[in-house]
Each structure stands twice: as C-alpha cells, then as structure tokens.
Design a protein around this motif. Structure first.
Motif, PDB file in Angstrom:
ATOM      1  N   VAL A 211       0.832  -1.203   0.000  1.00 25.76           N
ATOM      2  CA  VAL A 211       0.000   0.000   0.000  1.00 25.76           C
ATOM      3  C   VAL A 211       0.867   1.255   0.000  1.00 25.76           C
ATOM      4  CG1 VAL A 211      -1.728   1.287   1.272  1.00 25.76           C
ATOM      5  CG2 VAL A 211      -1.906  -1.169   1.120  1.00 25.76           C
ATOM      6  N   VAL A 212       1.966   1.228   0.785  1.00 24.08           N
ATOM      7  CA  VAL A 212       2.845   2.395   0.831  1.00 24.08           C
ATOM      8  C   VAL A 212       3.480   2.648  -0.536  1.00 24.08           C
ATOM      9  CG1 VAL A 212       4.992   3.311   1.783  1.00 24.08           C
ATOM     10  CG2 VAL A 212       3.352   2.229   3.285  1.00 24.08           C
TER      11      VAL A 212
ATOM     12  N   VAL B 202      10.341  12.104   0.877  1.00 28.62           N
ATOM     13  CA  VAL B 202       9.891  12.224   2.266  1.00 28.62           C
ATOM     14  C   VAL B 202       8.991  11.052   2.631  1.00 28.62           C
ATOM     15  CG1 VAL B 202       8.334  13.548   3.730  1.00 28.62           C
ATOM     16  CG2 VAL B 202      10.135  14.713   2.482  1.00 28.62           C
ATOM     17  N   LEU B 203       8.037  10.749   1.749  1.00 31.11           N
ATOM     18  CA  LEU B 203       7.115   9.646   2.009  1.00 31.11           C
ATOM     19  C   LEU B 203       7.861   8.333   2.160  1.00 31.11           C
ATOM     20  CD1 LEU B 203       4.225   8.592   2.214  1.00 31.11           C
ATOM     21  CD2 LEU B 203       4.221   8.332  -0.262  1.00 31.11           C
TER      22      LEU B 203
ATOM     23  N   LEU C 278       1.872  17.312   2.525  1.00 28.52           N
ATOM     24  CA  LEU C 278       2.268  16.625   1.297  1.00 28.52           C
ATOM     25  C   LEU C 278       1.146  16.616   0.271  1.00 28.52           C
ATOM     26  CD1 LEU C 278       4.176  13.321   2.172  1.00 28.52           C
ATOM     27  CD2 LEU C 278       5.062  15.361   1.087  1.00 28.52           C
TER      28      LEU C 278
ATOM     29  N   MET D  78       1.187   6.804  -6.567  1.00 23.03           N
ATOM     30  CA  MET D  78       0.041   7.682  -6.786  1.00 23.03           C
ATOM     31  C   MET D  78       0.416   9.130  -6.499  1.00 23.03           C
ATOM     32  SD  MET D  78      -3.110   5.535  -5.153  1.00 23.03           S
ATOM     33  CE  MET D  78      -4.407   6.708  -5.519  1.00 23.03           C
ATOM     34  N   LEU D  79       1.148   9.332  -5.397  1.00 20.76           N
ATOM     35  CA  LEU D  79       1.556  10.688  -5.046  1.00 20.76           C
ATOM     36  C   LEU D  79       2.369  11.305  -6.173  1.00 20.76           C
ATOM     37  CD1 LEU D  79       1.618  12.795  -2.720  1.00 20.76           C
ATOM     38  CD2 LEU D  79       3.831  11.859  -2.107  1.00 20.76           C
TER      39      LEU D  79
ATOM     40  N   TYR E  50       8.792  15.398  -2.268  1.00 21.88           N
ATOM     41  CA  TYR E  50       7.706  14.856  -1.455  1.00 21.88           C
ATOM     42  C   TYR E  50       7.735  13.334  -1.453  1.00 21.88           C
ATOM     43  CZ  TYR E  50       5.410  19.440  -1.130  1.00 21.88           C
ATOM     44  OH  TYR E  50       5.099  20.749  -0.868  1.00 21.88           O
TER      45      TYR E  50
ATOM     46  N   LEU F 109      -2.463   7.482   2.324  1.00 19.18           N
ATOM     47  CA  LEU F 109      -1.101   7.568   2.846  1.00 19.18           C
ATOM     48  C   LEU F 109      -1.080   7.410   4.356  1.00 19.18           C
ATOM     49  CD1 LEU F 109       0.461  10.483   0.771  1.00 19.18           C
ATOM     50  CD2 LEU F 109       0.658   8.038   0.408  1.00 19.18           C
TER      51      LEU F 109
ATOM     52  N   THR G 295       2.245  10.544  -9.286  1.00 20.85           N
ATOM     53  CA  THR G 295       1.409  10.790 -10.456  1.00 20.85           C
ATOM     54  C   THR G 295       0.606  12.070 -10.292  1.00 20.85           C
ATOM     55  OG1 THR G 295       1.117   8.398 -10.600  1.00 20.85           O
ATOM     56  CG2 THR G 295      -0.303   9.740 -11.976  1.00 20.85           C
ATOM     57  N   PHE G 296       0.104  12.317  -9.060  1.00 24.29           N
ATOM     58  CA  PHE G 296      -0.790  13.436  -8.872  1.00 24.29           C
ATOM     59  C   PHE G 296      -0.094  14.777  -8.724  1.00 24.29           C
ATOM     60  CE2 PHE G 296      -4.521  11.321  -9.291  1.00 24.29           C
ATOM     61  CZ  PHE G 296      -4.747  10.305  -8.382  1.00 24.29           C
TER      62      PHE G 296
ATOM     63  N   GLY H 280       0.875   3.997  -2.800  1.00 28.25           N
ATOM     64  CA  GLY H 280       0.646   5.387  -2.411  1.00 28.25           C
ATOM     65  C   GLY H 280       1.762   6.285  -2.920  1.00 28.25           C
ATOM     66  N   TYR H 281       2.991   5.791  -2.844  1.00 28.03           N
ATOM     67  CA  TYR H 281       4.139   6.537  -3.349  1.00 28.03           C
ATOM     68  C   TYR H 281       3.972   6.834  -4.829  1.00 28.03           C
ATOM     69  CZ  TYR H 281       9.110   7.268  -4.578  1.00 28.03           C
ATOM     70  OH  TYR H 281      10.298   7.765  -5.047  1.00 28.03           O
TER      71      TYR H 281
ATOM     72  N   ILE I  54      10.912   7.821   3.111  1.00 31.67           N
ATOM     73  CA  ILE I  54      11.671   7.773   4.359  1.00 31.67           C
ATOM     74  C   ILE I  54      10.762   7.490   5.547  1.00 31.67           C
ATOM     75  CG2 ILE I  54      13.042   9.175   5.950  1.00 31.67           C
ATOM     76  CD1 ILE I  54      14.245  10.516   3.482  1.00 31.67           C
ATOM     77  N   VAL I  55       9.635   8.208   5.615  1.00 31.63           N
ATOM     78  CA  VAL I  55       8.700   7.991   6.724  1.00 31.63           C
ATOM     79  C   VAL I  55       8.207   6.543   6.721  1.00 31.63           C
ATOM     80  CG1 VAL I  55       6.443   8.611   7.630  1.00 31.63           C
ATOM     81  CG2 VAL I  55       7.964  10.391   6.827  1.00 31.63           C
ATOM     82  N   GLY I  56       7.855   6.030   5.537  1.00 37.46           N
ATOM     83  CA  GLY I  56       7.376   4.659   5.432  1.00 37.46           C
ATOM     84  C   GLY I  56       8.407   3.651   5.899  1.00 37.46           C
TER      85      GLY I  56
END
Lengths: 237, 225, 225
Positions: A129-130, A153-154, B155, A136-137, A150, B169, A139-140, A133-134, A156-158
């Motif tokens: 899922v992460v 960042v995602l 974000l 998708m982020l 961004y 997310l 793409t958007f 989501g990565y 790293i947090v994941g």
C-alpha cells in the motif's frame, strides 16, 4: 553530462544482468521444482517457497534501495537518483505483489486459509500500500521538483514505520492467537538451500535489471517532456 | 525565541479561524456521530458483544474524525498562496510544523471530548472511574495521528486528489496507533489493571516521539527547496 | 556595496531554458526596473531572488549573503509583493497583518499598524475580514506590510497591478521613500511611463538574456521587444 554517461553505462551492462539472472533463475527453478526433496511436513507444496521467499527478499531490497535513494536525493538532489527511486518503487510493487500472492497460495493448502494475520504478511501488505501510495503521489503532483522531494519524504517515513508496524502486529497477534502459525516454520534442508540460493541471486539480478531498464525509461520520459517544453519556449509571445 | 513565537502565532491563527468558521470541528463531529449511529444499528445490543467491539468502533470513529480534520490542516494556506509566505519568512520550517501540529491536536481532542461522553451514553459503558487512563490513551493516540497527519496534509494539500490520497497515505502508516489505542482501550473497558495494558500505551508514546521528531526534521524539505 | 547582485543566474527545467546567465547589480537606495514580454522569465527571476526557486546555476547575493547557502539570512533582508495575497479569508485586515509581521519577529502596536493602513488608503477597513477585500485593496494591504517590515530589499512583481491611478501614485511615492531610506527596490512592470518616474536603471529580459538600457531610452523606444 554525468547522467548521460551513467545512462550509457546502464544500457551497456543491462544485458549482462538479464543473462546472468536468466541462468540463475533457470537453474534454481529446475533444481527447486524437479530435483530437490519435498518437505517432510508440507510435501510438494513447499516448492512454492522457491518463488515466494526470493520475491519477498527482492521486495525488501527494492524498498531499501528506495529508502537509500531518497536520502541521497534529499542530500544531493541528483535527478537520476530520483529516477532510480521511481523505478525501484514500481519494480517493488511487482515483487511485493508476487510475494503476497505466492504467500497466499502457500497458506491455503498448508493452513487452509487464504490469509492469516501473520506479522510478515501484514507488513508486506502495508509495504504494498505504501509503494502504491508513493506512485500515486508522484502521479498526482504536477511540479516535477516538488514531486521528487515529497516522494522522498514519504519513502523515508514509510521505511521508518515498517519495522514499528511489524512489531505492533506481532505483539497484537501473540495476544490474541498463539504464534504457532508462522511462515518461518520451514527448516531448510541442504538439498533446499542450494536452489533457494540460486533463486535469491537470480531474482536479485532480475530486480537490478528491471530497475536499470525502468530508470532509463523514466529518464527518457522526463527528457521528452523537457524537449516539448523547450519547443514551446521558442514561441515568442 | 522566535521559534516559540512562531509556533504560538500559527496555533493562534488556526484557532481563530476555526472559532470563526467552525468548519473543521463541525464536520469532524457530525461525521463521527454518523459513524456511531451506523455502528449501533450494525451490532446487537448484547452487552457482551458490545464490550468486545466497542474499542474498535470508538477508534474507527476517531480515526475518521482525524482523517477529516487533519486532512484540512493546510487548506487555508493553499488559498491565496500563503505557503509561499511561510517559505519566504525567516523562520525555521519545523516551527511551522509544530504550530500546525499543536492546533491539530487541540481540535481533535476537542472533538473527542464531546464524542467520548456520547459513546458512554449511547452504549452504556461504565468507565467513569477510569477517566485518567482514558484521557492518557486519547492524548497519546491523538498525538500519534496528528504527528503524521500534519505532515501528510502538507504533502497532499496541493494535489487535486487530496481527499483520496490523504487517507491512503496516513491510515496504513498509522496502524500502530490504532492497534495500541484499541488494545489499551479494551484493557480499560475490561477492567484490567493498568500494568496489563500499559505496554500498549508505551507503544503509542514511542510512536509519538519517533514520528514527531521525523516529521519535524523532514518538514524542512516540504516547505523549502 | 550592492544590495542585490545576480551573477550568471540561469534557470532551466530539465532542458527548457528560462533564464540564461543573467547578471545585474542593484545598489542600496537604487531602483531597478525589469521589463519583458509575458513569459519572458521576470517572475521566475524574482522568485529566485525571493528564495522560492533554486537557480540551476549561478549565484546571487543580497546584502552580501549568498542567496542559496545563506537562505535564512537573505530572508531577513527582503520582502516580496507578488500575485498571491498571502491572506487568510477568515481573519480581519488587522489580524492578517499582525500574523504576517509576527512571523518575522515584529510586534508593532495597533496604532502603528493603523497608521500604515491609513497611509495606503485602507485604514477604515481594519476590522473587515479579508475575504471581502477587492484585489486592489489586497495589494494595498501587502504594501502596508512592507511599510511595517521596512525590508532592505523590496521586490515588486507587477508593481502597479490592480492599483488605481491614485494607487499607482502612492506606490511610486513609496518606492522613492524606500530608496531614500537606503533600501533597494526591484520592480517589474509593463507601464514604461510610470516606471520611468522612479527607476534609476532598467533592463529588458528577452529569450532568457538580460539587456540593460538607460531609463531615458526606455521612454523613447517604440517597442522594447
């Protein structure tokens, strides 16, 4: 330009990775599916391990690459590293999905259930899922420079969170259900270790090959976008 | 010193806006209320069943509350390009994170303070003697959700599919918060001694600290090039 | 010492070149006017100086501080007025200003703020929520912020946009006042006549390159580009 030289090197060596990977996987599959012994408890079903385990390892390796690449990008801002991250995420989705599906196929005859709240399975599901989501982020987001930052960042947090999630689920399961069911239940006989090793190496090479190709694809895509933008900039208002 | 002033200014601005338009808190509140109502239809009134599923229902409701409230953290900034002003201002970007984070925690807690008594009312829970423990769990879990929620709001606020992306997310990565909150709440409802479920609260607190620090550090990259 | 100095600034998005080796110097107390067609890169240059965008190559200095490596110090020096109004709809004019200058570490008295608002002509509206302001009034509000902040470098993107005739006159008065106080001003504009009243030097941005010209030639030329 440095990135062009690296892309050139990627193109030159990718063939070797593909060939080496094919040899290892062919050997591993032959040994695993044909010549290796069946498991004492699980019988022939254990052969799915030769696919499931290397793909799971590959998925974790892909995410580690993504994490390291994201840190590197935030530090040095090298666009090619960002392309590699994007590639690693996409390939990671493929490897994670295969790992989950083969895990599920393994679970059904072994414990008569398609899904079990095993901490490793849950962690892999969250990983999938992460990663999605990565993607998708990315793409958007329209702004290319922001997109890379961004996304990093995602990632790293994941990466920091995944061990915590694994630990929480493990804790939670030991509370509600004794941890008798475990994917780790397979003791590796020497006859199994060799094909497993071949498959691991072969799939790691495959992963590397796929990331090399995908990185070039993404790099070229960005180049095309930029050239199109440049054509527009020739127009004097 | 300016660091703390900035945090105060941002929290002040968010609180003032919220008091004026009450948009966030009312949507959070009503959404959670609807969730409670639907759940009350879905389960039988057998007190044993209720006791079993209650912690889960409560945290699903609060989770949705969080998704709605936290997702809007930076909405006001996107209008009129206020994010740009934050970037140009001579302030450490982590201070902006903390200011927003503080506001978010306060709003979520405010909504939970109203909703939790309603839960007690509707489902006849007798936990009034354990209010300090419940408060501790509420605060720890809310801080956990807000830590990553504030970061992910920044974000996703600029993308078109923000309302879809934000929960996608946040929720998987907030799984430890839900697990910890549900298990410790269950411990409280079961009447277990504190030591039985204090481990889960510890998990929440560790999660809170880790992700407040990570988000604070990483915010520099979100709001600056 | 030059207040603002650009040294071979370039900006390209992958291979799309917007700015190509732009160099210039603006002394303290001087006003520099930047002209160019729509899309020529004026806003991009200003945003680079405002530390909002990273230049692809080259560097710039503001009050002696490097623009990329010492971003925090540079942000203390300048103030940018551009297209975004940086306002919060639910806050009043007074509250918006208090927030905006508060983030920069200033806490002027209400009296001072009102005086600045009177100076720009919107003193009567200090209690009005900013959602009700027109574009011109929002621009005047931004100018009031600049008056309170007194930056050493004032960056004005489309200096006269949204302003009526009296507003344009007020803007020019202000630019002269800032210059007398030692601040450097960089403005972009499309109004040659009005700009010529205050500009000490001028330049035209065309195909990514900056070409300086004397202010008197500005008025004389048929078409700048």
């Amino acid at each position: 330009m440095l990135s062009q030289r690296i892309i050139g090197k990627l193109r030159r060596y990718e063939g070797w990775f593909a060939a080496a990977s094919a040899v290892c996987i062919a050997t591993g599959l032959y040994m695993g599916l044909v010549t290796s012994p069946p498991d004492y408890y699980q019988g022939e079903v254990v052969r799915i391990m030769y696919v499931h385990v290397p793909f799971a390892q590959g998925a974790m390796f892909a995410y580690t690459l993504l994490f390291a690449g994201s840190l590197w990008y935030l530090w040095k801002r090298e666009p090619l590293v960002d392309n590699m991250c994007h590639a690693a995420a996409g390939v990671g989705v493929f490897f994670t999905t295969v790992a989950l599906v083969t895990g599920s196929i393994w679970a059904k005859p072994t414990w008569n259930t398609w899904w079990t709240w095993d901490p490793r399975l849950v962690s892999f599901a969250v990983l999938l899922v992460v990663l999605i989501g990565y993607l998708m982020l990315r793409t958007f987001l329209d702004d290319r420079e922001k997109e890379a930052t961004y996304a990093a960042v995602l990632a790293i947090v994941g990466f920091v969170d995944l061990p915590i999630i694994h630990y929480s689920v493990e804790w939670w399961r030991t509370l509600h259900q004794p941890l008798s069911i475990s994917m780790r239940g397979v003791s590796i006989a020497p006859g199994m270790l060799v094909p497993l090793t071949f498959m691991s190496i072969g799939l790691t090479l495959l992963l590397t090959y796929m990331i090399m190709v995908r990185t070039q694809m993404i790099y070229l895509q960005r180049l095309l976008e930029a050239k199109q933008g440049r054509l527009l900039s020739q127009v004097q208002l | 010193m300016r660091f703390f002033k900035v945090i105060r200014w941002i929290a002040w601005k968010d609180l003032l806006s919220e008091i004026r338009n009450r948009e966030n808190i009312s949507s959070m509140f009503f959404f959670a209320l609807i969730v409670i109502l639907i759940f009350s239809f879905s389960f039988s009134t057998d007190p044993e069943v209720i006791k079993e599923v209650m912690p889960g229902i409560i945290w699903v409701a609060f989770g949705f509350t969080g998704v709605i409230g936290l997702g809007k953290s930076f909405l006001a900034e996107v209008q009129n390009d206020c994010l740009e002003y934050f970037q140009m201002a001579p302030i450490p970007k982590g201070a902006i994170y903390l200011g927003k984070f503080a506001g978010n925690v306060l709003f979520m807690l405010a909504a939970e303070m109203i909703l939790f008594p309603l839960f007690i009312l509707f489902f006849n829970l007798n936990v009034l003697d354990k209010l300090p423990q419940i408060l501790l769990i509420l605060v720890a879990a809310t801080v956990g959700l807000s830590a990553l929620g504030t970061l992910f709001s920044a974000l996703t606020v600029q993308i078109r599919a923000r309302e879809v992306m934000f929960p996608i997310l946040l929720l998987p990565l907030a799984a430890p918060v839900f697990i910890g909150a549900v298990e410790s709440t269950r411990g409280v409802f079961n009447g277990d001694p504190f030591t039985f479920y204090s481990d889960w609260i510890q998990l929440l607190i560790v999660y809170d600290i880790i992700f407040m620090v990570v988000s604070f550090w990483v915010f520099e990259f979100i709001l600056d090039y | 010492m030059a207040a603002i100095r650009g040294v071979e600034l370039s900006k390209s998005y992958h291979h799309y070149q917007v700015l190509n080796s732009v160099s210039f110097e603006i002394g303290e107390g001087a006003c520099y006017a930047l002209f160019g067609a729509n899309g020529a890169g004026k806003t991009t240059l200003l945003r680079i100086l405002a530390t909002l965008i990273r230049p692809s190559s080259g560097r710039f200095e503001m009050m002696g501080h490097d623009g990329v490596r010492e971003k925090e110090k540079v942000r203390e020096c300048f103030f940018l007025i551009s297209h975004g109004s940086h306002l919060y709809d639910d806050l009043t004019v007074m509250e918006n200003i208090q927030f905006a200058v508060g983030l920069r570490g200033l806490s002027p008295a209400e009296r001072e703020i009102k005086a600045a608002l009177d100076r720009v002509g919107i003193g009567a509206f200090f209690r009005l929520k900013s959602r009700f302001l027109s574009a011109g009034m929002k621009k005047r509000l931004s100018i009031a912020k600049a008056i309170l902040i007194r930056p050493k470098a004032l960056l004005l993107d489309e200096a006269y946009a949204s302003l009526d005739e009296k507003g344009v006159g007020m803007m020019n008065d202000l630019i002269r006042e800032f210059n007398k106080g030692g601040s450097a001003v960089l403005i972009t504009s499309h109004d040659r006549a009005k700009t010529a009243e205050v500009a000490h030097r001028a330049g035209v941005l065309r195909r990514g390159a900056l070409r300086e010209m004397a202010v008197k030639d500005l008025l004389a030329a048929d078409a700048l580009f």
